[in-house]
Design a protein around this motif. Structure first.
Motif, PDB file in Angstrom:
ATOM      1  N   VAL A 109       0.686  -1.296  -0.072  1.00 14.95           N
ATOM      2  CA  VAL A 109       0.083   0.028  -0.060  1.00 14.95           C
ATOM      3  C   VAL A 109       0.915   1.219  -0.043  1.00 14.95           C
ATOM      4  CG1 VAL A 109      -1.725   1.267   1.429  1.00 14.95           C
ATOM      5  CG2 VAL A 109      -1.943  -1.181   1.024  1.00 14.95           C
ATOM      6  N   GLU A 110       0.530   2.019  -0.949  1.00 17.45           N
ATOM      7  CA  GLU A 110       1.410   3.321  -1.092  1.00 17.45           C
ATOM      8  C   GLU A 110       1.162   4.301   0.109  1.00 17.45           C
ATOM      9  OE1 GLU A 110       3.512   6.246  -4.252  1.00 17.45           O
ATOM     10  OE2 GLU A 110       1.842   5.104  -4.743  1.00 17.45           O
ATOM     11  N   ILE A 111       1.885   4.646   0.885  1.00 10.72           N
ATOM     12  CA  ILE A 111       1.861   5.761   1.966  1.00 10.72           C
ATOM     13  C   ILE A 111       2.430   6.996   1.714  1.00 10.72           C
ATOM     14  CG2 ILE A 111       1.107   3.809   3.646  1.00 10.72           C
ATOM     15  CD1 ILE A 111       3.780   4.209   4.907  1.00 10.72           C
ATOM     16  N   LEU A 112       3.271   7.206   0.717  1.00  6.33           N
ATOM     17  CA  LEU A 112       3.929   8.312   0.496  1.00  6.33           C
ATOM     18  C   LEU A 112       4.371   8.437  -0.919  1.00  6.33           C
ATOM     19  CD1 LEU A 112       4.970  11.276   1.341  1.00  6.33           C
ATOM     20  CD2 LEU A 112       7.263  10.226   1.987  1.00  6.33           C
ATOM     21  N   ARG A 113       4.379   9.434  -1.706  1.00  7.48           N
ATOM     22  CA  ARG A 113       5.047   9.646  -3.058  1.00  7.48           C
ATOM     23  C   ARG A 113       5.610  11.168  -2.973  1.00  7.48           C
ATOM     24  NH1 ARG A 113       2.730   8.019  -8.715  1.00  7.48           N
ATOM     25  NH2 ARG A 113       2.147   6.089  -7.714  1.00  7.48           N
ATOM     26  N   SER A 114       6.710  11.124  -3.461  1.00  8.88           N
ATOM     27  CA  SER A 114       7.658  12.424  -3.267  1.00  8.88           C
ATOM     28  C   SER A 114       8.752  12.614  -4.282  1.00  8.88           C
ATOM     29  CB  SER A 114       8.238  12.428  -1.853  1.00  8.88           C
ATOM     30  OG  SER A 114       8.892  13.503  -1.394  1.00  8.88           O
ATOM     31  N   ALA A 152     -10.403   3.051   7.655  1.00  7.36           N
ATOM     32  CA  ALA A 152     -10.963   1.693   7.004  1.00  7.36           C
ATOM     33  C   ALA A 152     -10.461   0.521   7.738  1.00  7.36           C
ATOM     34  CB  ALA A 152     -10.271   1.135   5.565  1.00  7.36           C
ATOM     35  N   ASP A 153     -11.215  -0.675   7.756  1.00  6.15           N
ATOM     36  CA  ASP A 153     -10.858  -2.039   8.648  1.00  6.15           C
ATOM     37  C   ASP A 153      -9.808  -2.705   7.715  1.00  6.15           C
ATOM     38  OD1 ASP A 153     -12.824  -1.725  10.904  1.00  6.15           O
ATOM     39  OD2 ASP A 153     -14.211  -1.782   9.022  1.00  6.15           O
ATOM     40  N   LEU A 154      -9.761  -2.537   6.346  1.00  5.47           N
ATOM     41  CA  LEU A 154      -9.089  -3.286   5.577  1.00  5.47           C
ATOM     42  C   LEU A 154      -8.610  -2.462   4.322  1.00  5.47           C
ATOM     43  CD1 LEU A 154      -7.579  -6.027   4.801  1.00  5.47           C
ATOM     44  CD2 LEU A 154      -9.740  -6.760   3.455  1.00  5.47           C
ATOM     45  N   VAL A 174     -13.810   2.956  -0.786  1.00  4.38           N
ATOM     46  CA  VAL A 174     -13.045   3.988  -1.152  1.00  4.38           C
ATOM     47  C   VAL A 174     -11.717   3.650  -1.857  1.00  4.38           C
ATOM     48  CG1 VAL A 174     -12.037   6.559  -0.894  1.00  4.38           C
ATOM     49  CG2 VAL A 174     -14.053   5.691   0.309  1.00  4.38           C
ATOM     50  N   LEU A 175     -11.575   4.302  -3.224  1.00  4.99           N
ATOM     51  CA  LEU A 175     -10.305   3.974  -4.023  1.00  4.99           C
ATOM     52  C   LEU A 175      -9.330   5.163  -3.738  1.00  4.99           C
ATOM     53  CD1 LEU A 175      -8.799   1.693  -5.617  1.00  4.99           C
ATOM     54  CD2 LEU A 175      -9.609   3.009  -7.578  1.00  4.99           C
ATOM     55  N   GLU A 176      -8.142   5.137  -3.302  1.00  3.21           N
ATOM     56  CA  GLU A 176      -7.156   6.131  -3.002  1.00  3.21           C
ATOM     57  C   GLU A 176      -6.198   5.955  -4.418  1.00  3.21           C
ATOM     58  OE1 GLU A 176      -4.005   8.010  -0.007  1.00  3.21           O
ATOM     59  OE2 GLU A 176      -4.610   5.868   0.113  1.00  3.21           O
ATOM     60  N   VAL A 177      -6.076   7.130  -5.143  1.00  6.34           N
ATOM     61  CA  VAL A 177      -5.289   6.911  -6.404  1.00  6.34           C
ATOM     62  C   VAL A 177      -4.231   7.827  -6.212  1.00  6.34           C
ATOM     63  CG1 VAL A 177      -5.198   7.025  -8.660  1.00  6.34           C
ATOM     64  CG2 VAL A 177      -7.347   6.238  -7.735  1.00  6.34           C
ATOM     65  N   ASN A 181      -4.905   2.392  -3.676  1.00  8.84           N
ATOM     66  CA  ASN A 181      -5.229   1.713  -2.382  1.00  8.84           C
ATOM     67  C   ASN A 181      -6.796   1.652  -2.094  1.00  8.84           C
ATOM     68  OD1 ASN A 181      -2.517   2.032  -1.996  1.00  8.84           O
ATOM     69  ND2 ASN A 181      -2.820   3.956  -0.757  1.00  8.84           N
ATOM     70  N   LEU A 182      -7.348   0.531  -2.066  1.00  9.65           N
ATOM     71  CA  LEU A 182      -8.666   0.394  -1.909  1.00  9.65           C
ATOM     72  C   LEU A 182      -8.921  -0.068  -0.401  1.00  9.65           C
ATOM     73  CD1 LEU A 182     -11.494  -0.345  -3.104  1.00  9.65           C
ATOM     74  CD2 LEU A 182     -10.969  -2.671  -3.344  1.00  9.65           C
ATOM     75  N   HIS A 183      -9.634   1.142   0.063  1.00 16.21           N
ATOM     76  CA  HIS A 183     -10.170   1.090   1.520  1.00 16.21           C
ATOM     77  C   HIS A 183     -11.532   0.567   1.671  1.00 16.21           C
ATOM     78  CE1 HIS A 183      -6.845   4.304   2.900  1.00 16.21           C
ATOM     79  NE2 HIS A 183      -6.753   4.312   1.306  1.00 16.21           N
ATOM     80  N   LEU A 184     -11.507  -0.419   2.683  1.00 15.50           N
ATOM     81  CA  LEU A 184     -12.586  -1.092   3.016  1.00 15.50           C
ATOM     82  C   LEU A 184     -13.288  -1.168   4.228  1.00 15.50           C
ATOM     83  CD1 LEU A 184     -11.867  -4.412   0.718  1.00 15.50           C
ATOM     84  CD2 LEU A 184     -13.245  -2.415   0.100  1.00 15.50           C
ATOM     85  N   TRP A 185     -14.617  -0.688   4.414  1.00 15.50           N
ATOM     86  CA  TRP A 185     -15.080  -0.899   5.840  1.00 15.50           C
ATOM     87  C   TRP A 185     -15.923  -2.059   6.121  1.00 15.50           C
ATOM     88  CZ3 TRP A 185     -13.523   3.370   3.456  1.00 15.50           C
ATOM     89  CH2 TRP A 185     -13.168   4.486   3.985  1.00 15.50           C
TER      90      TRP A 185
END
Length: 622
Positions: free
Chosen positions: A130-135, A217-219, A258-261, A375-379
């Motif tokens: 899961v990408e958590i930072l791009r810089s 999100a839970d997953l 929710v999809l985070e792009v 990243n696909l955030h799922l509840w």
């Protein structure tokens, strides 16, 4: 680019993680200036007693509890000979040494130092894929630089609570000329629970918490490439027909998605907003000149059907346009590239069938290369083994494109306008009942371009409006609503003056903004951001070295919400801070946002005109 530079820069192409693009004589101003390095930085004797210059991106400080955090060093590495090699990996485990085990805020801190000479490099940080930072890295100097990026990563709470593999890709290369090694430390700071902080959905589950804009999100499923790799985990989109796919499968008890792009653009599309129309390129017999016009959109497909679009902010990296502009104030978003959320809850009726599905990523009119991750955030509904849903309505408008091309020889004007909308409605039945969610995207784009001075000068006026909203409701009650209105204005003027003997002057004037207003969807205010940056500079270039030059940058940053007010007005010129005014007091002691909007600082005519008209600058000359 001037043809006299072509051979030198082509030789250096092999050594670059982000290759430049060459241009014909009529389009010298399109040179990717990060392929140029300051001659003074090379010849300056490295004095190890001189403290390094602090580089920074202007942004509001992360609001954290007063209590001291529990900190964890997750990676320490020297990125030197890392080009074309696999990402650096480290084992991550949740902090066991903390005196507390529930966290209200989690902050990632990237700190790096570098001394010598080096290009700007794109890099990414992934946790469990899961990408958590791009810089982007800063470009160093002989006496050394240091920069720190802090990012609130609380939204990845569920990911951080389990053992994971941390991956970092920063492609770098060292030789006799390019000597800069990036010495990196990555910490994660965990703040204890404190009233008024944290996310309602972290420790307790209820209907409101799952749809709260601050819930976690839970997953989180990585929609990224898989290891092992010889570069980052991002997908590479090479052209307009290239669609990168990733299969995935979700649990059966999901009630929100929710999809985070993440998006970044490089090589021939690094300056996509200034790319010329193909008709103009052909008519003027230009070679090696990036084309396809200035419009780009990232399209996200679910099983082959468009579910959302990203019209990205025009991030300029630390070597872009004129590298002297970004010393020490870096471009908006360059140290922490923005990500973009697409609400996918209405599609859960399609995804909850227990089958494997796929996401696809493409870029309209793309040239090589675009790096895309998601990243696909799922509840998850803890009280239900299986949720169910149905897609009620899904309307994707075809892009409405208007183009007006008017040119004679190398001089001309080009106007491009585009609009698009995506609207989706669906319901999900869970232990919370039946919730109907509507997601809307409304996007508009305008780009006015002028080529003058026999094709050596270029003026770009562009504005992107990127609006999205989400409404969730039960039959008799409102559950959640959110609306974001983003505006990305951009003005860029550039010109090239040939001085002979392989030497030329490069002139640039740049203004860009990132503005966003958030409401709860019913009209109640959440937050406001007005972030405006102006730079102007001139360089004398010989070979691929900047032999002399001047770059200055001014930035006006204004943020406020119901808890926090922060403003910073700062200016620099060639490594020197001219003024830096910071205010973080709300109420009567701080001027209203609207009054501050009209207060002028600095002598830049283009900046004043830009503020007055928001986009249409009358005089772009330095």
């Amino acid at each position: 680019m001037a043809s006299s530079l072509s051979s030198l820069l082509l030789i250096s192409l092999f050594f670059l993680h982000l290759p430049f693009h060459s241009n014909a004589n009529l389009h010298k101003t399109r040179l990717r200036q990060s392929d140029l390095l300051s001659d003074s930085d090379l010849t300056t004797t490295a004095d190890h007693t001189t403290p390094p210059t602090v580089f920074f991106e202007v942004t509001k400080p992360i609001e954290t509890p007063e209590a001291e955090p529990c900190s964890l060093l997750v990676l320490q590495h020297d990125f030197g000979y890392t080009y074309g090699k696999s990402p650096v990996l480290a084992d991550y485990s949740p902090p066991s040494h903390c005196s507390f085990n529930k966290f209200s805020k989690i902050v990632l801190e990237w700190k790096a130092t570098c001394r010598g000479r080096q290009f700007d490099r794109i890099f990414g940080v992934w946790l469990g894929g899961v990408e958590i930072l791009r810089s982007c890295t800063a470009e160093p100097r002989a006496t050394g630089i240091v920069w720190t990026v802090q990012k609130d990563i609380t939204r990845y709470y569920s990911l951080l609570s389990k053992n994971q593999t941390l991956a970092v890709y920063l492609g770098n290369l060292i030789d006799k000329t390019y000597t800069g090694i990036y010495h990196v430390k990555i910490h994660i700071h965990f703040y204890p629970e404190e009233k008024g902080f944290g996310n309602n959905g972290v420790h307790s589950k209820n209907l409101a918490s799952g749809y709260d804009s601050n819930s976690t999100a839970d997953l989180i499923l990585p929609i990224s490439r898989n290891l092992p790799l010889n570069d980052g985990l991002w997908f590479e989109v090479q052209n307009s027909s290239d669609v990168q796919l990733k299969e995935f499968q979700i649990p059966q008890n999901v009630y929100r998605a929710v999809l985070e792009v993440y998006v970044s653009f490089h090589e021939n599309d690094e300056f996509w907003y200034s790319n010329l129309p193909n008709d103009y390129i052909i008519a003027n017999n230009l070679t090696d000149t990036p084309g396809n016009g200035p419009f780009r959109e990232v399209l996200v497909n679910l099983d082959g059907e468009i579910v959302g679009a990203v019209w990205p902010f025009t991030v300029i990296y630390t070597g872009g346009v004129n590298p002297l502009l970004w010393r020490p104030i870096t471009g908006i978003g360059s140290f922490n590239l923005p990500s973009y959320d697409i609400e996918l809850t209405p599609f859960l009726g399609h995804l909850l069938d227990g089958k494997v599905h796929n996401f696809g990523f493409g870029v309209t009119h793309a040239l090589n290369v675009w790096y895309i991750n998601a990243n696909l955030h799922l509840w998850l509904d803890d009280n239900s083994a299986k949720t169910e849903g149905k897609l009620l309505n899904h309307i994707v408008s075809s892009p409405s494109i208007s183009e007006d091309l008017n040119f004679t020889g190398p001089n001309g004007t080009f106007l491009t306008k585009v609009t698009r909308s995506v609207s989706t409605t669906g319901w999900v039945k869970s232990s919370f009942g039946i919730i109907t969610t509507q997601s809307n995207q409304d996007l508009s784009y305008s780009n006015s371009m002028v080529m003058g001075n026999n094709g050596s000068s270029q003026t770009v006026n562009q504005e992107i409006q990127f609006n999205n909203s989400v409404y969730a409701e039960q039959e008799t009650s409102h559950v959640y609503s959110f609306k974001s209105v983003k505006t990305f204005p951009l003005y860029m003027y550039s010109d090239t003056i040939d001085e002979g003997n392989g030497t030329y002057q490069s002139i640039a004037n740049l203004t860009m903004g990132f503005n966003e207003k958030k409401t709860d969807g019913l009209g109640s205010f959440i937050s406001s951001l007005k972030n405006l940056q102006n730079g102007e500079g001139i360089m004398v270039v010989k070979g691929n070295l900047v032999t002399s030059g001047l770059g200055s940058t001014q930035q006006d940053y204004r943020y406020h919400d119901d808890r926090q007010c922060y403003s910073r007005n700062v200016s620099s010129s060639n490594y020197t801070i001219l003024y830096d005014n910071v205010k973080n007091i709300c109420g009567n002691k701080l001027e209203s946002m609207e009054s501050l909007r009209f207060r002028r600082r600095g002598p830049i005519p283009a900046r004043r005109a830009f503020l007055d008209s928001n986009l249409h600058v009358n005089n772009g000359h330095v």
